[in-house]
Design a protein around this motif. Structure first.
Motif, PDB file in Angstrom:
ATOM      1  N   PRO A  30      48.353  52.075  38.583  1.00  0.00           N
ATOM      2  CA  PRO A  30      48.540  51.019  37.572  1.00  0.00           C
ATOM      3  C   PRO A  30      47.733  49.745  37.847  1.00  0.00           C
ATOM      4  O   PRO A  30      47.570  48.930  36.944  1.00  0.00           O
ATOM      5  N   ALA A  31      47.222  49.608  39.069  1.00  0.00           N
ATOM      6  CA  ALA A  31      46.430  48.405  39.377  1.00  0.00           C
ATOM      7  C   ALA A  31      44.981  48.566  38.950  1.00  0.00           C
ATOM      8  O   ALA A  31      44.297  47.586  38.670  1.00  0.00           O
ATOM      9  N   THR A  32      44.507  49.826  38.902  1.00  0.00           N
ATOM     10  CA  THR A  32      43.093  50.052  38.572  1.00  0.00           C
ATOM     11  C   THR A  32      42.929  50.844  37.278  1.00  0.00           C
ATOM     12  O   THR A  32      41.819  50.953  36.761  1.00  0.00           O
ATOM     13  N   GLU A  33      43.993  51.433  36.804  1.00  0.00           N
ATOM     14  CA  GLU A  33      43.997  52.322  35.628  1.00  0.00           C
ATOM     15  C   GLU A  33      43.223  53.618  35.889  1.00  0.00           C
ATOM     16  O   GLU A  33      42.931  54.373  34.969  1.00  0.00           O
ATOM     17  N   GLU A  34      42.893  53.869  37.164  1.00  0.00           N
ATOM     18  CA  GLU A  34      42.160  55.101  37.497  1.00  0.00           C
ATOM     19  C   GLU A  34      43.121  56.257  37.751  1.00  0.00           C
ATOM     20  O   GLU A  34      44.234  56.046  38.241  1.00  0.00           O
ATOM     21  N   VAL A 336      54.268  49.282  36.069  1.00  0.00           N
ATOM     22  CA  VAL A 336      53.867  50.642  36.427  1.00  0.00           C
ATOM     23  C   VAL A 336      52.941  51.343  35.426  1.00  0.00           C
ATOM     24  O   VAL A 336      52.219  52.257  35.797  1.00  0.00           O
ATOM     25  N   SER A 337      52.950  50.930  34.172  1.00  0.00           N
ATOM     26  CA  SER A 337      52.175  51.666  33.163  1.00  0.00           C
ATOM     27  C   SER A 337      51.841  50.753  31.987  1.00  0.00           C
ATOM     28  O   SER A 337      52.433  49.679  31.824  1.00  0.00           O
ATOM     29  N   ARG A 338      50.923  51.210  31.177  1.00  0.00           N
ATOM     30  CA  ARG A 338      50.591  50.480  29.944  1.00  0.00           C
ATOM     31  C   ARG A 338      51.855  50.331  29.080  1.00  0.00           C
ATOM     32  O   ARG A 338      52.108  49.278  28.512  1.00  0.00           O
ATOM     33  N   LYS A 339      52.640  51.410  29.026  1.00  0.00           N
ATOM     34  CA  LYS A 339      53.862  51.393  28.210  1.00  0.00           C
ATOM     35  C   LYS A 339      54.814  50.278  28.679  1.00  0.00           C
ATOM     36  O   LYS A 339      55.365  49.526  27.873  1.00  0.00           O
ATOM     37  N   GLY A 361      53.462  31.149  31.999  1.00  0.00           N
ATOM     38  CA  GLY A 361      53.008  32.527  31.742  1.00  0.00           C
ATOM     39  C   GLY A 361      53.201  32.950  30.307  1.00  0.00           C
ATOM     40  O   GLY A 361      52.932  32.200  29.379  1.00  0.00           O
ATOM     41  N   GLY A 362      53.650  34.199  30.152  1.00  0.00           N
ATOM     42  CA  GLY A 362      53.943  34.705  28.811  1.00  0.00           C
ATOM     43  C   GLY A 362      52.962  35.762  28.330  1.00  0.00           C
ATOM     44  O   GLY A 362      53.131  36.318  27.256  1.00  0.00           O
ATOM     45  N   GLY A 363      51.929  36.051  29.128  1.00  0.00           N
ATOM     46  CA  GLY A 363      50.948  37.020  28.627  1.00  0.00           C
ATOM     47  C   GLY A 363      50.312  37.835  29.740  1.00  0.00           C
ATOM     48  O   GLY A 363      50.849  37.968  30.843  1.00  0.00           O
ATOM     49  N   ILE A 364      49.133  38.365  29.432  1.00  0.00           N
ATOM     50  CA  ILE A 364      48.356  39.148  30.405  1.00  0.00           C
ATOM     51  C   ILE A 364      47.440  38.169  31.154  1.00  0.00           C
ATOM     52  O   ILE A 364      46.786  37.346  30.516  1.00  0.00           O
ATOM     53  N   PRO A 365      47.396  38.225  32.480  1.00  0.00           N
ATOM     54  CA  PRO A 365      46.565  37.261  33.211  1.00  0.00           C
ATOM     55  C   PRO A 365      45.075  37.432  32.871  1.00  0.00           C
ATOM     56  O   PRO A 365      44.556  38.552  32.909  1.00  0.00           O
ATOM     57  N   ALA A 366      44.428  36.322  32.569  1.00  0.00           N
ATOM     58  CA  ALA A 366      43.028  36.384  32.135  1.00  0.00           C
ATOM     59  C   ALA A 366      42.093  36.769  33.278  1.00  0.00           C
ATOM     60  O   ALA A 366      41.045  37.372  33.048  1.00  0.00           O
ATOM     61  N   HIS A 367      42.492  36.464  34.511  1.00  0.00           N
ATOM     62  CA  HIS A 367      41.571  36.685  35.630  1.00  0.00           C
ATOM     63  C   HIS A 367      41.574  38.124  36.160  1.00  0.00           C
ATOM     64  O   HIS A 367      40.794  38.453  37.053  1.00  0.00           O
ATOM     65  N   LEU A 368      42.443  38.976  35.627  1.00  0.00           N
ATOM     66  CA  LEU A 368      42.468  40.359  36.115  1.00  0.00           C
ATOM     67  C   LEU A 368      41.991  41.279  34.995  1.00  0.00           C
ATOM     68  O   LEU A 368      42.660  41.410  33.965  1.00  0.00           O
ATOM     69  N   GLU A 369      40.849  41.892  35.210  1.00  0.00           N
ATOM     70  CA  GLU A 369      40.236  42.665  34.122  1.00  0.00           C
ATOM     71  C   GLU A 369      40.900  44.015  33.909  1.00  0.00           C
ATOM     72  O   GLU A 369      40.980  44.523  32.813  1.00  0.00           O
ATOM     73  N   LYS A 370      41.340  44.608  35.013  1.00  0.00           N
ATOM     74  CA  LYS A 370      41.940  45.949  34.922  1.00  0.00           C
ATOM     75  C   LYS A 370      43.360  45.912  35.450  1.00  0.00           C
ATOM     76  O   LYS A 370      43.716  45.046  36.242  1.00  0.00           O
ATOM     77  N   GLY A 371      44.140  46.898  35.072  1.00  0.00           N
ATOM     78  CA  GLY A 371      45.498  47.015  35.599  1.00  0.00           C
ATOM     79  C   GLY A 371      46.512  46.491  34.608  1.00  0.00           C
ATOM     80  O   GLY A 371      46.200  45.686  33.741  1.00  0.00           O
ATOM     81  N   PHE A 372      47.750  46.972  34.785  1.00  0.00           N
ATOM     82  CA  PHE A 372      48.817  46.654  33.834  1.00  0.00           C
ATOM     83  C   PHE A 372      49.593  45.417  34.311  1.00  0.00           C
ATOM     84  O   PHE A 372      50.781  45.503  34.646  1.00  0.00           O
ATOM     85  N   PHE A 373      48.892  44.290  34.360  1.00  0.00           N
ATOM     86  CA  PHE A 373      49.512  43.074  34.894  1.00  0.00           C
ATOM     87  C   PHE A 373      50.188  42.255  33.800  1.00  0.00           C
ATOM     88  O   PHE A 373      49.787  42.292  32.641  1.00  0.00           O
ATOM     89  N   VAL A 374      51.201  41.519  34.215  1.00  0.00           N
ATOM     90  CA  VAL A 374      51.853  40.544  33.331  1.00  0.00           C
ATOM     91  C   VAL A 374      51.982  39.258  34.145  1.00  0.00           C
ATOM     92  O   VAL A 374      52.308  39.304  35.343  1.00  0.00           O
ATOM     93  N   GLU A 375      51.735  38.111  33.513  1.00  0.00           N
ATOM     94  CA  GLU A 375      51.848  36.843  34.232  1.00  0.00           C
ATOM     95  C   GLU A 375      53.302  36.573  34.631  1.00  0.00           C
ATOM     96  O   GLU A 375      54.218  36.880  33.846  1.00  0.00           O
ATOM     97  N   PRO A 376      53.514  35.932  35.791  1.00  0.00           N
ATOM     98  CA  PRO A 376      54.859  35.432  36.087  1.00  0.00           C
ATOM     99  C   PRO A 376      55.280  34.524  34.932  1.00  0.00           C
ATOM    100  O   PRO A 376      54.526  33.632  34.540  1.00  0.00           O
ATOM    101  N   THR A 377      56.444  34.795  34.377  1.00  0.00           N
ATOM    102  CA  THR A 377      56.840  34.124  33.129  1.00  0.00           C
ATOM    103  C   THR A 377      58.221  33.489  33.255  1.00  0.00           C
ATOM    104  O   THR A 377      59.184  34.153  33.672  1.00  0.00           O
TER     105      THR A 377
END
Ligand code: NAD
Length: 488
Positions: A30-34, A336-339, A361-377
């Motif tokens: 889930p961190a690399t989507e690979e 853990v996943s896109r879902k 927060g409230g969204g997807i972190p702009a500085h991480l290009e890949k992975g299913f991250f969510v900002e601390p909110t």
């Protein structure tokens, strides 16, 4: 593909096997989507073979009666786990997105090192004892009380703490003399299949005593809650799925042992400084991106210190390092996943619609290009009945709720279908204890004190579950009680 090897085969009746139809499913980091590799996609036919094998091993071998052999086998398993510790650590990081930091604690090391607790109980638990004699129609009668394994255990686990939760079921179930079929979550199959390989290759555990069937099809796992060959289904996962497990188990009046969701509250009493509580409150909701059932995800702040509390907690959350789970200083990786990412983000939107203010927060972190991250909110001004205050989000999202006085705080904390955990902060430990006694949850922490340990009974009130995992209480979940009357 990554360099990580993993284990693609299931363990059925002592053999490491591909799926009956040869199908595999992808294991995604889930961190690399690979795609890190694939796993045998267990079928209904595979599960059927596992059920037959586990039943036969329980009914036709002396596994349930041979306590010292079980201890020996579990000691071998502990050695095998220790020998593969670093491989397991990399697997948990890659498939669950767990930060390296917490693999040194509950995620990997704590539970590998805790295995002797179960192997010792295999021989040290008092399985047979005499009760006092009773008088029956003028005659003295003796009573022997025996604790016996329930039989064949179906164990279904989630993805957030995969190795720990697999071992927390397999360890006590085997130590107490049951045979087991483990069905891991499809997001984290290798934490289970690798355990299967260690059992098959490095222990004397007889064929059929442990079976591990990974599958991308939930209905394969659901056989464990309905099949008459299963005596006990032990499930950790969401409350929604838990209800389905319980419903399916009712057709055979199967014993069901459920560890479900939580919406735990931290109560900050008005006699403590906000700078004292903020680091722990902020850090705990970000740990493993909030994907822990017992993590407090509501914070109840006194009205008098509300804005100051929000500011300090937001500061603490903004200071949490997150990103690549392999980075030693990161406390938080992806969900853990896109879902799950979409689910968490949709809850944040729902919170906003229902009146919450986004402080951080409230969204997807702009500085991480890949992975299913969510900002601390951090969501403020959340109504105690709002969806985000009532439903489990399973992401790094903290809901702040102001309260009037102590009774109001207790009422809000208990206003939940869940009852798993919680925390109380006060400069007066006695006052905190008096509040703790009124909170309807299975565990609580005062002023940041840790309660988690292999010998601590863990579980929930209300819809957070039925039964207790860990501790002697957790061991006894896997035992039946038999009483034999005999002449005194
Ligand atoms: P989930 O309920 O979606 O899935 C859990 C497991 O159940 C998976 O292995 C899944 O394949 C299986 N499953 C799905 N449908 C099924 C069915 N109808 N019958 C039988 N099995 C079925 O949960 P999840 O999303 O994997 O995990 C997160 C949830 O787990 C959260 O709600 C969290 O609070 C809970 N959890 C609870 C504890 C605890 O001890 N109380 C610990 C960790 C996680």
């Amino acid at each position: 593909m990554s360099a990580l090897k993993g284990e693609f085969r299931n363990l059925i009746n002592g053999d490491l096997v591909a799926a009956s139809n040869g199908q595999m499913f992808d294991n995604i980091n889930p961190a690399t989507e690979e795609i890190i590799g694939q796993t045998a996609d267990g079928t209904h036919e595979d599960m059927d073979r596992a059920l037959t094998a586990a039943r036969k091993a329980f009914d036709e071998t002396d596994w349930s009666l041979n306590h010292s052999f079980r201890k020996h086998c579990l000691e071998q398993l502990n050695e095998a786990l220790k020998g593969s510790r670093e491989e397991l650590r990399q697997i948990v990081i890659a498939e669950a997105g767990s930060p390296l930091l917490i693999t040194y604690q509950v995620q990997v090391d704590n539970y590998i090192d805790a295995m002797p607790y179960w192997s010792n109980l295999a021989t040290e638990f008092e399985y047979e004892s005499r009760m006092s004699n009773i008088d029956f129609m003028g005659q003295s009668q003796g009573r022997v009380i025996r604790r016996e394994p329930v039989g064949v255990v179906g164990a279904i686990t989630p993805w957030n703490f995969p190795l720990y939760l697999n071992l927390a079921k397999v360890g006590p179930a085997l130590a107490s003399g049951n045979t087991v079929i483990l069905k891991p979550a499809p997001d984290t199959p290798w934490s289970a299949t690798t355990l299967g390989r260690l059992i098959a290759e490095q222990t004397d555990i007889p064929a059929g005593v442990v079976n591990i069937v990974a599958s991308s099809d939930h209905s394969v796992g659901a056989m464990l809650s309905s099949d008459p060959r299963i005596d006990l289904v032990t499930f950790t996962g969401s409350t929604e799925t838990g209800r389905n497990v319980m419903k399916a188990a009712s057709s055979t009046v199967k014993k069901s042992f459920l560890e479900l969701g939580g919406k735990s509250a931290t109560i900050v009493l008005d006699d403590i400084g906000m700078e004292a509580i903020a680091p722990m409150v902020g850090i705990s909701v970000c740990t493993h991106a909030g994907q822990g059932c017992a993590i407090p995800t509501r914070v109840l702040l006194p009205e008098s210190k509300y804005e100051e509390g929000l500011e300090k907690i937001a500061e603490a959350m903004a200071g949490v390092n997150y990103g690549d789970p392999l980075e030693p200083g990161n406390l938080m990786g992806p969900v853990v996943s896109r879902k799950q990412q979409e689910r968490v983000l949709s809850y944040i939107e729902k919170g906003k619609k229902e009146g919450a203010r986004v402080v951080l927060g409230g969204g997807i972190p702009a500085h991480l290009e890949k992975g299913f991250f969510v900002e601390p909110t951090l969501l403020a001004d959340v109504h105690p009945d709002a969806t985000v205050a009532q439903e489990e989000i399973f992401g790094p999202v903290l809901c702040a709720i102001p309260y009037r006085d102590e009774d109001d705080a207790i009422r809000i904390a208990n206003n939940s279908i869940y009852g798993l955990s919680g925390a109380i902060w006060s400069s007066d430990t006695e006052r905190a204890m008096s509040v703790a006694r009124k909170i309807r949850t299975g565990t609580l922490s005062v002023n940041g004190a840790q309660w988690f340990h292999v010998d601590t009974p863990f579980g929930g009130y209300r819809q957070s579950g039925v039964g207790r995992e860990n501790g002697v209480a957790g061991f006894e979940e896997y035992l039946e009680t038999k009483v034999i009357g005999l002449p005194a």
